[in-house]
Design an enzyme around this catalytic site. Structure first.
Site, PDB file in Angstrom:
ATOM      1  CB  SER A   1       3.090   1.240   6.339  1.00  0.00           C
ATOM      2  OG  SER A   1       1.780   1.158   6.814  1.00  0.00           O
TER       3      SER A   1
ATOM      4  N   GLY B   1       3.354   5.628   9.395  1.00  0.00           N
ATOM      5  CA  GLY B   1       4.758   5.753   9.020  1.00  0.00           C
ATOM      6  C   GLY B   1       5.546   4.481   9.254  1.00  0.00           C
TER       7      GLY B   1
ATOM      8  CG  ASP C   1      -0.102  -4.188   2.601  1.00  0.00           C
ATOM      9  OD1 ASP C   1       0.424  -3.535   1.679  1.00  0.00           O
ATOM     10  OD2 ASP C   1      -0.383  -3.710   3.712  1.00  0.00           O
TER      11      ASP C   1
ATOM     12  CG  HIS D   1      -0.332   0.175   2.532  1.00  0.00           C
ATOM     13  ND1 HIS D   1      -0.025  -0.891   3.349  1.00  0.00           N
ATOM     14  CD2 HIS D   1       0.048   1.286   3.206  1.00  0.00           C
ATOM     15  CE1 HIS D   1       0.511  -0.428   4.478  1.00  0.00           C
ATOM     16  NE2 HIS D   1       0.566   0.871   4.407  1.00  0.00           N
TER      17      HIS D   1
ATOM     18  CB  SER E   1      -0.012  -5.220   6.708  1.00  0.00           C
ATOM     19  OG  SER E   1      -1.172  -4.892   5.982  1.00  0.00           O
TER      20      SER E   1
END
Length: 383
Positions: free
Chosen positions: A337, A335, A255, A227, A352
């Site tokens: 991720s 942030g 993801d 993402h 994720s």
């Protein structure tokens, strides 16, 4: 100070390159399970802080988890069609294996001979996985946050946001879920979200105005969350310089993504400890069992630890469902991720999303790293 520290890490890695070249490197699909060195004092302090363990108990737990990781594939083979799943029991320090009640005594003996404890259950892992797969094909409303197989409970667990429990669409989904097989409904306080905010694991990178975190170095680049960017999107590093571009990306459904690096950037088998622990070398990607401790590095909240709560969970983000995620008790914030999940020195996955924060607590999911490596034919950069 930031650049000096990173250069120090890079130089240390380059010093070791001669040893890697002589010994060769293992492909990610052949994850190593060799005995790891003693845990660093910093890692033990993080486990004390986040798991409430003393330093000796944290050290003993890491050793027990390494043993459980090597026992699991042997126990799975011994159980055969009676396999019902497994989890690490922190209380006993052993791997517990679920075996269906119709298994012969010889199968139970074979599983116990691997060193695992045995619990008899009604449903096999194959039956539960099939029920979850049928549920994966059913569109879910926003009030349904996630679903997964829980081997200890021997059921498929569906999480529903408390405020949406009586919603008609949620009730229809639950009715369909109960038709697929054994289902238990759990109420949660809020829905999960992704942790994007506007190549060393945990380091920040930027795509446009969004910030995410590097997962793990692979030869030619690094893996991260899907993402965070689409194929062809440019990426800049913590210092604003150009790193490279997204070579592959999938979200929702999956993801995961990988970024090819160049322009003077290089890859090292390191996850940032952010001063809480020493930077961690990555030595393989052996998958830790449910119940094992796991730590996360990310560019917002840095280093936090918790436990693996579930595997192969489907999470229903507002952008769409994502499958085969691993659920943890580790906190995260926007942030983080794409950042690294690591157990001991074994890479586990990339961040994720989740719910909550690192002030009040929460839960976070990661995409298993071996799935990403296999999907794109990548090789993990290991020490």
């Amino acid at each position: 100070m930031r650049r000096t520290r990173l250069l120090r890490v890079a130089v240390a890695a380059l010093v070791l390159l001669g040893g890697w070249a002589a010994a060769g490197t293992l492909p990610a699909t052949a994850a190593t399970s060799a005995t790891a060195p003693s845990a660093s004092p910093g890692l033990l302090r993080a486990m004390q802080r986040d798991l409430g363990l003393s330093a000796p108990r944290a050290q003993a737990r890491l050793a027990a988890e390494r043993t459980a990781t090597t026992v699991e594939p042997k126990a799975r083979k011994a159980a055969g069609s009676a396999w019902g799943g497994s989890w690490f029991d922190a209380g006993t320090g052993r791997l517990t294996v679920a075996v269906t009640s119709d298994a012969p005594a010889s199968t139970l003996r074979a599983v116990r001979s691997t060193g695992a404890a045995v619990r008899t259950v009604e449903h096999s892992a194959r039956q539960l996985d099939a029920a979850k797969a049928r549920l994966d094909r059913s569109p879910a409303p926003g009030g349904v946050s996630a679903w997964r197989v829980d081997p200890a409970a021997n059921t498929v667990v569906v999480d529903v946001v408390r405020a949406e429990r009586s919603d008609n669409d949620v009730q229809r989904f639950l009715a369909r879920a109960r038709e697929t097989g054994p289902v238990t409904v759990r109420t949660v306080s809020s829905a999960p979200r992704t942790f994007a905010a506007g190549t060393v694991g945990g380091d920040p990178y930027y795509t446009g105005n969004a910030r995410c975190s590097i997962g793990f170095s692979v030869y030619g680049g690094f893996v991260t969350a899907g993402h965070c960017g689409r194929p062809g999107a440019g990426v800049s590093g913590w210092d604003g310089s150009y790193i490279g571009t997204f070579q592959g990306s999938s979200f929702p459904g999956d993801d995961y993504a990988w970024v090819g690096v160049g322009s003077g950037w290089w890859t090292v088998p390191v996850v940032l400890g952010w001063g809480a622990v020493p930077d961690q070398l990555v030595r393989g990607s052996a998958e830790a069992p449910v119940g094992a401790s796991v730590c996360r590095s990310g560019s917002t909240t840095h280093w936090h630890c918790g436990t693996v709560l579930a595997k192969n969970e489907t999470v229903n983000y507002s952008q769409g469902a994502v499958h085969q995620l691993t659920k943890t008790s580790v906190c995260a914030e926007p942030g983080d991720s794409g950042g690294s999940f690591i157990s001991g020195d074994q890479a586990q996955g990339v961040t994720s999303g989740g719910w909550g924060n690192c002030s009040g607590g929460g839960e976070t999911w990661f995409q298993p790293v071996n799935e990403i490596l296999n999907r794109y034919g990548l090789t993990l950069h290991t020490a």
